[in-house]
Write a protein that holds these residues in place. Structure first.
Motif, PDB file in Angstrom:
ATOM      1  N   LEU A 178      28.802 -55.793 -51.442  1.00  0.00           N
ATOM      2  CA  LEU A 178      29.613 -54.677 -51.919  1.00  0.00           C
ATOM      3  C   LEU A 178      29.634 -53.521 -50.927  1.00  0.00           C
ATOM      4  O   LEU A 178      28.684 -53.330 -50.156  1.00  0.00           O
ATOM      5  CB  LEU A 178      29.074 -54.184 -53.261  1.00  0.00           C
ATOM      6  CG  LEU A 178      29.099 -55.192 -54.416  1.00  0.00           C
ATOM      7  CD1 LEU A 178      28.478 -54.590 -55.664  1.00  0.00           C
ATOM      8  CD2 LEU A 178      30.524 -55.674 -54.689  1.00  0.00           C
ATOM      9  N   VAL A 179      30.695 -52.749 -50.989  1.00  0.00           N
ATOM     10  CA  VAL A 179      30.857 -51.602 -50.094  1.00  0.00           C
ATOM     11  C   VAL A 179      29.679 -50.645 -50.273  1.00  0.00           C
ATOM     12  O   VAL A 179      29.044 -50.220 -49.304  1.00  0.00           O
ATOM     13  CB  VAL A 179      32.186 -50.871 -50.389  1.00  0.00           C
ATOM     14  CG1 VAL A 179      32.343 -49.636 -49.512  1.00  0.00           C
ATOM     15  CG2 VAL A 179      33.366 -51.820 -50.216  1.00  0.00           C
ATOM     16  N   GLY A 180      29.372 -50.317 -51.533  1.00  0.00           N
ATOM     17  CA  GLY A 180      28.312 -49.340 -51.807  1.00  0.00           C
ATOM     18  C   GLY A 180      26.954 -49.797 -51.304  1.00  0.00           C
ATOM     19  O   GLY A 180      26.124 -48.972 -50.902  1.00  0.00           O
ATOM     20  N   ASP A 181      26.711 -51.094 -51.310  1.00  0.00           N
ATOM     21  CA  ASP A 181      25.412 -51.593 -50.864  1.00  0.00           C
ATOM     22  C   ASP A 181      25.233 -51.488 -49.355  1.00  0.00           C
ATOM     23  O   ASP A 181      24.115 -51.418 -48.862  1.00  0.00           O
ATOM     24  CB  ASP A 181      25.231 -53.065 -51.276  1.00  0.00           C
ATOM     25  CG  ASP A 181      25.096 -53.213 -52.781  1.00  0.00           C
ATOM     26  OD1 ASP A 181      24.830 -52.188 -53.439  1.00  0.00           O
ATOM     27  OD2 ASP A 181      25.289 -54.336 -53.286  1.00  0.00           O
ATOM     28  N   ASN A 182      26.320 -51.511 -48.634  1.00  0.00           N
ATOM     29  CA  ASN A 182      26.219 -51.528 -47.172  1.00  0.00           C
ATOM     30  C   ASN A 182      26.676 -50.242 -46.505  1.00  0.00           C
ATOM     31  O   ASN A 182      26.136 -49.858 -45.473  1.00  0.00           O
ATOM     32  CB  ASN A 182      27.050 -52.691 -46.617  1.00  0.00           C
ATOM     33  CG  ASN A 182      26.467 -54.029 -47.013  1.00  0.00           C
ATOM     34  OD1 ASN A 182      25.332 -54.328 -46.665  1.00  0.00           O
ATOM     35  ND2 ASN A 182      27.213 -54.797 -47.769  1.00  0.00           N
ATOM     36  N   PHE A 183      27.679 -49.601 -47.072  1.00  0.00           N
ATOM     37  CA  PHE A 183      28.279 -48.475 -46.362  1.00  0.00           C
ATOM     38  C   PHE A 183      27.912 -47.120 -46.961  1.00  0.00           C
ATOM     39  O   PHE A 183      28.517 -46.109 -46.632  1.00  0.00           O
ATOM     40  CB  PHE A 183      29.797 -48.657 -46.281  1.00  0.00           C
ATOM     41  CG  PHE A 183      30.188 -49.771 -45.364  1.00  0.00           C
ATOM     42  CD1 PHE A 183      30.290 -49.548 -43.994  1.00  0.00           C
ATOM     43  CD2 PHE A 183      30.398 -51.050 -45.842  1.00  0.00           C
ATOM     44  CE1 PHE A 183      30.627 -50.579 -43.128  1.00  0.00           C
ATOM     45  CE2 PHE A 183      30.729 -52.092 -44.995  1.00  0.00           C
ATOM     46  CZ  PHE A 183      30.843 -51.854 -43.634  1.00  0.00           C
ATOM     47  N   SER A 184      26.925 -47.107 -47.858  1.00  0.00           N
ATOM     48  CA  SER A 184      26.449 -45.805 -48.318  1.00  0.00           C
ATOM     49  C   SER A 184      25.239 -45.393 -47.486  1.00  0.00           C
ATOM     50  O   SER A 184      24.721 -44.295 -47.623  1.00  0.00           O
ATOM     51  CB  SER A 184      26.085 -45.869 -49.804  1.00  0.00           C
ATOM     52  OG  SER A 184      25.162 -46.908 -50.007  1.00  0.00           O
ATOM     53  N   ARG A 185      24.813 -46.287 -46.600  1.00  0.00           N
ATOM     54  CA  ARG A 185      23.638 -45.984 -45.769  1.00  0.00           C
ATOM     55  C   ARG A 185      24.032 -45.125 -44.580  1.00  0.00           C
ATOM     56  O   ARG A 185      24.984 -45.442 -43.849  1.00  0.00           O
ATOM     57  CB  ARG A 185      23.010 -47.284 -45.276  1.00  0.00           C
ATOM     58  CG  ARG A 185      22.261 -48.009 -46.385  1.00  0.00           C
ATOM     59  CD  ARG A 185      21.846 -49.395 -46.004  1.00  0.00           C
ATOM     60  NE  ARG A 185      21.596 -49.569 -44.587  1.00  0.00           N
ATOM     61  CZ  ARG A 185      21.734 -50.745 -43.966  1.00  0.00           C
ATOM     62  NH1 ARG A 185      22.123 -51.802 -44.626  1.00  0.00           N
ATOM     63  NH2 ARG A 185      21.476 -50.840 -42.683  1.00  0.00           N
ATOM     64  N   ALA A 186      23.278 -44.051 -44.379  1.00  0.00           N
ATOM     65  CA  ALA A 186      23.625 -43.107 -43.313  1.00  0.00           C
ATOM     66  C   ALA A 186      23.582 -43.786 -41.946  1.00  0.00           C
ATOM     67  O   ALA A 186      24.429 -43.518 -41.082  1.00  0.00           O
ATOM     68  CB  ALA A 186      22.660 -41.923 -43.338  1.00  0.00           C
ATOM     69  N   ASP A 187      22.610 -44.684 -41.739  1.00  0.00           N
ATOM     70  CA  ASP A 187      22.516 -45.311 -40.412  1.00  0.00           C
ATOM     71  C   ASP A 187      23.769 -46.133 -40.098  1.00  0.00           C
ATOM     72  O   ASP A 187      24.255 -46.145 -38.959  1.00  0.00           O
ATOM     73  CB  ASP A 187      21.252 -46.185 -40.311  1.00  0.00           C
ATOM     74  CG  ASP A 187      21.200 -47.271 -41.375  1.00  0.00           C
ATOM     75  OD1 ASP A 187      21.605 -46.994 -42.522  1.00  0.00           O
ATOM     76  OD2 ASP A 187      20.774 -48.399 -41.060  1.00  0.00           O
ATOM     77  N   VAL A 188      24.325 -46.782 -41.119  1.00  0.00           N
ATOM     78  CA  VAL A 188      25.526 -47.593 -40.894  1.00  0.00           C
ATOM     79  C   VAL A 188      26.710 -46.680 -40.563  1.00  0.00           C
ATOM     80  O   VAL A 188      27.421 -46.881 -39.575  1.00  0.00           O
ATOM     81  CB  VAL A 188      25.839 -48.461 -42.141  1.00  0.00           C
ATOM     82  CG1 VAL A 188      27.172 -49.183 -41.991  1.00  0.00           C
ATOM     83  CG2 VAL A 188      24.719 -49.466 -42.379  1.00  0.00           C
ATOM     84  N   ILE A 189      26.890 -45.647 -41.367  1.00  0.00           N
ATOM     85  CA  ILE A 189      28.024 -44.733 -41.136  1.00  0.00           C
ATOM     86  C   ILE A 189      27.854 -44.020 -39.785  1.00  0.00           C
ATOM     87  O   ILE A 189      28.817 -43.845 -39.032  1.00  0.00           O
ATOM     88  CB  ILE A 189      28.150 -43.707 -42.297  1.00  0.00           C
ATOM     89  CG1 ILE A 189      28.515 -44.432 -43.609  1.00  0.00           C
ATOM     90  CG2 ILE A 189      29.171 -42.615 -41.987  1.00  0.00           C
ATOM     91  CD1 ILE A 189      29.867 -45.131 -43.622  1.00  0.00           C
ATOM     92  N   ASN A 190      26.623 -43.651 -39.456  1.00  0.00           N
ATOM     93  CA  ASN A 190      26.397 -42.952 -38.189  1.00  0.00           C
ATOM     94  C   ASN A 190      26.712 -43.811 -36.971  1.00  0.00           C
ATOM     95  O   ASN A 190      27.051 -43.291 -35.903  1.00  0.00           O
ATOM     96  CB  ASN A 190      24.943 -42.464 -38.093  1.00  0.00           C
ATOM     97  CG  ASN A 190      24.714 -41.303 -39.043  1.00  0.00           C
ATOM     98  OD1 ASN A 190      25.676 -40.665 -39.490  1.00  0.00           O
ATOM     99  ND2 ASN A 190      23.457 -41.046 -39.383  1.00  0.00           N
ATOM    100  N   ARG A 191      26.588 -45.099 -37.136  1.00  0.00           N
ATOM    101  CA  ARG A 191      26.934 -45.978 -36.007  1.00  0.00           C
ATOM    102  C   ARG A 191      28.444 -46.081 -35.822  1.00  0.00           C
ATOM    103  O   ARG A 191      28.916 -46.499 -34.779  1.00  0.00           O
ATOM    104  CB  ARG A 191      26.354 -47.383 -36.245  1.00  0.00           C
ATOM    105  CG  ARG A 191      24.852 -47.455 -35.998  1.00  0.00           C
ATOM    106  CD  ARG A 191      24.403 -48.884 -35.726  1.00  0.00           C
ATOM    107  NE  ARG A 191      24.496 -49.738 -36.891  1.00  0.00           N
ATOM    108  CZ  ARG A 191      23.515 -49.928 -37.784  1.00  0.00           C
ATOM    109  NH1 ARG A 191      22.361 -49.305 -37.629  1.00  0.00           N
ATOM    110  NH2 ARG A 191      23.684 -50.722 -38.814  1.00  0.00           N
ATOM    111  N   LEU A 192      29.192 -45.722 -36.892  1.00  0.00           N
ATOM    112  CA  LEU A 192      30.657 -45.826 -36.821  1.00  0.00           C
ATOM    113  C   LEU A 192      31.243 -44.497 -36.359  1.00  0.00           C
ATOM    114  O   LEU A 192      31.891 -43.771 -37.107  1.00  0.00           O
ATOM    115  CB  LEU A 192      31.213 -46.231 -38.188  1.00  0.00           C
ATOM    116  CG  LEU A 192      30.873 -47.663 -38.612  1.00  0.00           C
ATOM    117  CD1 LEU A 192      31.099 -47.860 -40.109  1.00  0.00           C
ATOM    118  CD2 LEU A 192      31.689 -48.678 -37.806  1.00  0.00           C
TER     119      LEU A 192
END
Ligand code: AMP
Length: 499
Positions: free
Chosen positions: A76-90
């Motif tokens: 799910l989107v919320g499980d993967n893309f609510s993490r700051a490290d993931v968003i910060n890499r983008l």
């Protein structure tokens, strides 16, 4: 070619190669934004609002002016893309995203979008909602000319067509590619200096333009605009390519004009009820479907009970038109996904139990009308009827706010092969018997058109594509036709099965 950029877009851990996933692309949600410092976070929010369009995997590609960054994850989107490290890499002010839905037994990371490639005109990332009906045929041609495919998705074919076009400008290459594909497509794409959206000439899948304080957004549904506070600007027109760049917005309409045929199923089931699709509120349409259903198939009963959540608006409309009480006789557990996406029949049946439970006090001793939006394999309805009986319902009348689904879809709504569509293989009475209801009735196709405020279906020129109910496919089914001929490309058995 800038290898550095390519490496950054195709992070090694995202390229997990597993053999076997050969299914075509399925129903999905797309989102893109350009010129915002929080582009990736906005995209994650947009995808979260589009979660109903696909729960198996999601991905975001961003561009920071120098490098492309990509995160593609199963789940799910919320499980993967609510993490700051993931968003910060983008990093970057430009991003596109995709949420994927597929009924394949195995969802593999290499098929998770958006896809990215370096082409002669620079980087290009693309996300696709829909399904190409000539994807496998094009793929065979490309592979026979030396193309190396990293996924089994037809969207990658579009990347190749863009990369191989000999036109000097990216947009001309993109148009070249679009001219070669057939079927349903709503694309959001991104290059170093533009955000693009494109919709097939019949407008089968939805695509809308939004505006967030001057920042352009392109996405599948208006609910993805609402979540980020963006204003709805307009639908992308069928056959239109919209381009947002430093020069503002450009609209290109490279295809001959045709009467549009948006997909009815977006209104019946797929789109979120708070979205406005093609200028019509999905919620209002679903309620109207329920009202028509009551008029056409009304029955003496004590209560109207929705099959949650998909049957709720239609049940409200039914209750309103029938003048009967609306009660929540079934309670839905929201912490499980849609039953339909479970890979095997066994798990699907378990899924229905996990998802719904009877509200005994409401239905005991009552004559109830159960209302759902559609019947596909009959799994949900069979379980629900048994559950209502166990809970003591005296009479159970099952009503569907759409006609019997007798034909497979080839445009991205993943209805199963025909032999698994209950209505394709059973008479009404057989279906009633199998489901175990006291009566069973479907809304007529004209009833659907009336509910859509379209009068009746115009048989000479239908206003929507309603192929699931009629077998009237609005495009050529090239792969399917090829699979029936003597030159079936490898892998076409899948389409043959689906036909
Ligand atoms: P079934 O149990 O197979 O008859 O499926 C019927 C249920 O699935 C209904 O509650 C629908 O809301 C839902 N449904 C219909 N079409 C789809 C689809 N393409 N994907 C997922 N769920 C669907």
């Amino acid at each position: 070619m800038n290898m550095d950029r390519l490496k950054s877009a195709l992070r090694p851990e995202t390229l997990t190669f597993l053999p076997g996933d050969d299914r075509p692309q399925d129903e999905c949600g797309v989102f893109g934004v350009r010129g915002h410092s929080d582009a990736a976070a906005l995209t994650a929010l947009g995808l979260h609002a589009l979660q109903h369009r696909g729960q198996e995997a999601a991905g975001i590609v961003s561009f920071d002016g120098q490098r492309y960054h990509s995160e593609r994850h199963l789940g799910l989107v919320g499980d993967n893309f609510s993490r700051a490290d993931v968003i910060n890499r983008l990093q970057g002010a430009q991003a596109i995203g995709h949420t994927r839905y597929s009924t394949t037994g195995e969802t593999i990371l290499r098929n998770v979008q958006p896809f990215f490639a370096e082409t002669a005109t620079g980087g290009f990332a693309i996300a696709h909602n829909g399904n190409l009906t000539n994807g496998l045929t094009l793929r065979r041609d490309l592979v026979s000319h030396g193309a190396i495919m990293l996924s089994t998705s037809d969207t990658e074919v579009v990347l190749h067509l863009v990369a191989r076009s000999l036109r000097p400008r990216f947009l001309d290459r993109f148009i070249d590619a679009l001219r070669q594909i057939e079927g349903a497509w709503a694309f959001v794409g991104m290059t170093d200096d533009m955000l693009v959206g494109a919709r097939d000439p019949l407008g089968i899948r939805p695509l809308v333009i939004g505006d967030l304080d001057g920042v352009p957004v392109i996405t599948s549904e208006t609910c993805a605009l609402d979540i980020i506070g963006a204003r709805f600007v307009r639908d992308v027109r069928p056959g239109e390519i919209v381009v947002f760049s430093a020069d503002g917005m450009e609209s290109i309409e490279p295809f001959p004009k045709r009467a549009m045929r948006p997909c009815l199923f977006e209104y019946i089931y797929f789109a979120r009820p708070d979205s406005v699709v093609g200028g019509k509120s999905v919620y209002a349409v679903r309620k109207a479907l329920g009202r028509e259903l009551a008029r056409e198939t009304g029955v003496e009963a004590d209560l109207i009970v929705p099959v949650p959540d998909s049957g709720v608006p239609a049940a409200l409309g039914f209750a309103e038109a029938a003048g009967l009480p609306y009660e929540l006789g079934i309670i839905r557990n929201h912490y499980v996904g849609r039953t339909f996406i479970e890979p095997t029949q066994q798990i699907r049946q378990l899924g229905v139990k996990l998802k719904h439970s009877a509200n005994r006090g409401v239905v005991e001793g009552k004559r109830i009308v159960l209302v759902d939006d559609s019947l596909v394999r009959g799994t949900t309805s069979t379980k629900i009827v048994a559950m209502m009986r166990e809970a003591g319902a005296r009479e159970i009348h099952f009503r569907l706010a759409s006609p019997p689904i007798t034909h497979s879809d080839f445009y991205g709504i993943d209805t199963p092969d025909r032999d698994k569509l209950l209505a394709a293989t059973h008479t009404l009475e057989e279906m009633r018997d199998l489901i175990g209801a006291d009566s069973l009735a479907f809304l007529s196709l004209d009833g659907v058109y009336r509910a859509m405020d379209e009068g009746a279906r115009n048989n000479a020129q239908p206003q929507f594509t309603d192929h699931c109910f009629t077998g009237d496919y609005p495009t050529r089914l090239v792969d399917l036709e090829a699979s029936k001929g003597s030159h079936a490309p490898r892998g076409l058995s899948l389409f043959a099965e689906a036909g």
